[in-house]
Design an enzyme around this catalytic site. Sequence first.
Site, short mmCIF file in Angstrom:
data_model
loop_
_atom_site.label_atom_id
_atom_site.label_comp_id
_atom_site.label_asym_id
_atom_site.label_seq_id
_atom_site.Cartn_x
_atom_site.Cartn_y
_atom_site.Cartn_z
N ASP A 67 0.88 -1.16 0.00
CA ASP A 67 0.00 0.00 0.00
C ASP A 67 0.92 1.22 0.00
O ASP A 67 2.07 1.15 0.43
CB ASP A 67 -0.92 -0.01 1.23
CG ASP A 67 -2.18 0.80 1.02
OD1 ASP A 67 -2.19 1.66 0.11
OD2 ASP A 67 -3.15 0.62 1.77
N TRP A 68 0.41 2.34 -0.46
CA TRP A 68 1.27 3.49 -0.70
C TRP A 68 1.92 3.99 0.59
O TRP A 68 1.23 4.28 1.57
CB TRP A 68 0.45 4.59 -1.37
CG TRP A 68 0.52 4.56 -2.87
CD1 TRP A 68 0.75 5.64 -3.68
CD2 TRP A 68 0.38 3.44 -3.76
NE1 TRP A 68 0.77 5.24 -5.01
CE2 TRP A 68 0.56 3.91 -5.09
CE3 TRP A 68 0.16 2.08 -3.57
CZ2 TRP A 68 0.49 3.07 -6.19
CZ3 TRP A 68 0.09 1.24 -4.67
CH2 TRP A 68 0.25 1.73 -5.96
#
Length: 828
Positions: free
Chosen positions: A230-231
């Site tokens: 995930d970012w």
Amino acid sequence: MTLEQQRETAVEAALGKLDLTAKVALLAGADMWSLPANEDIGLGRLVMSDGPAGVRGENWTPDDPSVSVPSPTALAATWSLELTYRTGQLLAQEARRKGAHVVLAPTVNLHRSPRGGRHFEAYSEDPLLTGELGAAFVSGVQSGGVGTTPKHFVANDSETDRFTVDVHLDERTLRELYLAPFEAIVRKASPWGLMSAYNKVNGTFMTEHQRLNNEVLRGEWGFDGMLVSDWTGARDTVRDALAGLDVAMPGPVTVYGEHLVRAVREGLVPEETVDELARRVLRLAARVGILDGAPAAVPATELPAPIDGEALAREVAAAGMVLLSNDGVLPLALADGSVGSVALIGQAAQEARIGGGGSAQVFPTRVVSPLDGLRTALPQGTALAYAVGADPNEHLRPLAVATKARFLGRDGAELGAVTLPDGAARWIGRLPAGLSFAGLAAVEVTGTLRPERAGTHRVGIRGVGRFVLTAGDAVLFDDVVLPAGEDPAAAFLNPPEQVFELELDGTAPVELKLRHVLPEHTGFAGFGLVSFLLGHGEPVGTDDELLEEAVAVAAAADVAVVVVATTEEVESEGVDRGSLALPGRQDELVARVAAVNPRTVVVVNAGAPVLMPWRDDVAAVLLGWFPGQEAGAALADVLTGAREPGGRLPTTWPATEADVPVWDVEPVDGALAYGEGLFVGYRAWQRRGGAAPAYWFGHGLGYTQWSYEGLDVRVLPAPAGDDPYATVAEAVVRLRNTGARAGREVVQLYLSPDGSDATRPGAALGGFASVTAEPGERAEARIPLPRRAFQTWGDSGWTDRAGSYRIQAGRTVADLPLDVTAEVPLHG
């Protein structure tokens, strides 16, 4: 040689041409949304895009709009694998149009507690329903030649402290509930990617979880795709690489790059590990057709036929609407067959809430509000009156005029300018007009307010950082707005607000100007972003005056339709819900309207459960979810009877907060204990007994009636091998449409063990199917039962649980008129 073998050959050939530095370069974002190209091996730039409810692409801008489909809870409420598959195909079409190769979806975390602020983006509280829908979605997207990343792997089932929370749960709960949808999707749909969650599981961050990533996901399930963080979720170079995290996003600043090269050279990470990470990235590139010499998984000649996005969005929205109660007022008709006069009430009736806040947001190609939809659909001459009644929004809406955005350099010179449709400015990773973040010092948005009335106007700032706000020659604000927490995504997607009063004694135009001074290093992970809003609110009546106006309008109409809604502050990525109550005075609004009009229909515009203390006092309750851009058209279809409300609840809706079996989502000392084990959602309600929920899992009415007439279960020989989804029994359900119009019914099958093992849930969803029939016509649903439905997890792994099972069929977990007992003679 098969096409798959050709792809693998091309992947190995490309990998063999790369040195360590070039291999490592494949493993981190070149920017916010892409992995870098490599001309030496014929590798194109690989672009990823958010996409649970519409594909945004790289440009988050109204100049490049997207088809906004209904939220995943609305899609789940259809209980339709066919509609879910087609929605996936539409999003693949959108991704191709926008130059994206991977859609960062679906979200298949579970609705553990109704307080989860991002549940609108996930499907259900039930792992089987979630897994089936997720597999259909992935298959649909990938049939269009575009990859997917089911997310967030695993146990990211709430938002509070999601970056750091340590989720504690036992192995059986992990396997039977939270891993179950991911396993079903991997085994049934073979996704080309998967996204790792931010959180820890039992002490280990998921990006670093060797056992779950390497042993379970890849070893047991056979996942051969790309695992992406995930970012900003990748934290440790060595632990991430050894745990099989293929890609750290976004870039260019990540824990990989030069850090990973150094780790290999220092002997901390074997180069063979880097080879395997790079191999999976190249495999994905081959599948989406951007690696020379590798045939794409879906040739251009085999892509699905073009889909009318607006038409499909409208169809899905109506099919997912759940009719919770109805005394006959719907579909709208008086005794003489006319609709009669209609009062439409609610802020969300004129400004539809089409989706939840966060990464699922897109700029839609258009928005049809309920007011617009009803105006179009009602017979000519039908009187339609509108009143706000109660505005639940805490924040100002963007200044509703075209604005000019100027990009300013360090010396104050203008670098470029664009026109925006309103006061919202948002760019992530890429600026418009070919501009660069390099040298950008400030962004200034200017618009002319032409007030409709004199009085106290409100002007606001939403954003984080330094701002200067002026109205004409007056400076209203010149200071710094600080974020409310440490979650960078929440600060970007749901920032704080400052509001100022502006007294205007007439309707003369006023120039509003908001300058956002960027920090020297903007964005995160070394990549730029700009996000702020110039808001405005006209003078309005007091809350009491708005309510009185709505009551008067309702009293004068033959039917009153009240649209109530949650807001972005209530349902959004990055924040959980403190209460399940509707915001503002909307409950009071419904109660007062119902008191003067017995034909009151309430439309609930929310992505997840809300409390409805007035539900027994109104003529009908229709759950519209977040219905996407065709909201008003689909709602009008259902209200007028052009379409049937086809939805069934994918999540149990409580009557009061005190009744909710699983409430806590806040970590204690950094840990969130899933102490309820297997008992979430309807399983918890059944086990506890006592007060029933407002509406059970699976509930939903149509515009016709059904009689359940027979159930037969055929047990098949135990299948060879260890495929958990092999069919071991088949149920045949016979039913008849006893109503006056054609309809669709979702037939649900629940399995209950013999009760000798108190650790097992009672009735659990074992399968489902839908049927359609004309009035008086009979229909038959055939529902396969997989081996996994008769297995539990124990010390030695998955165990077949042969024995006597009660198998029930009906229309909701609490309404199961058909009942048989079957002996299932499995091995084990």
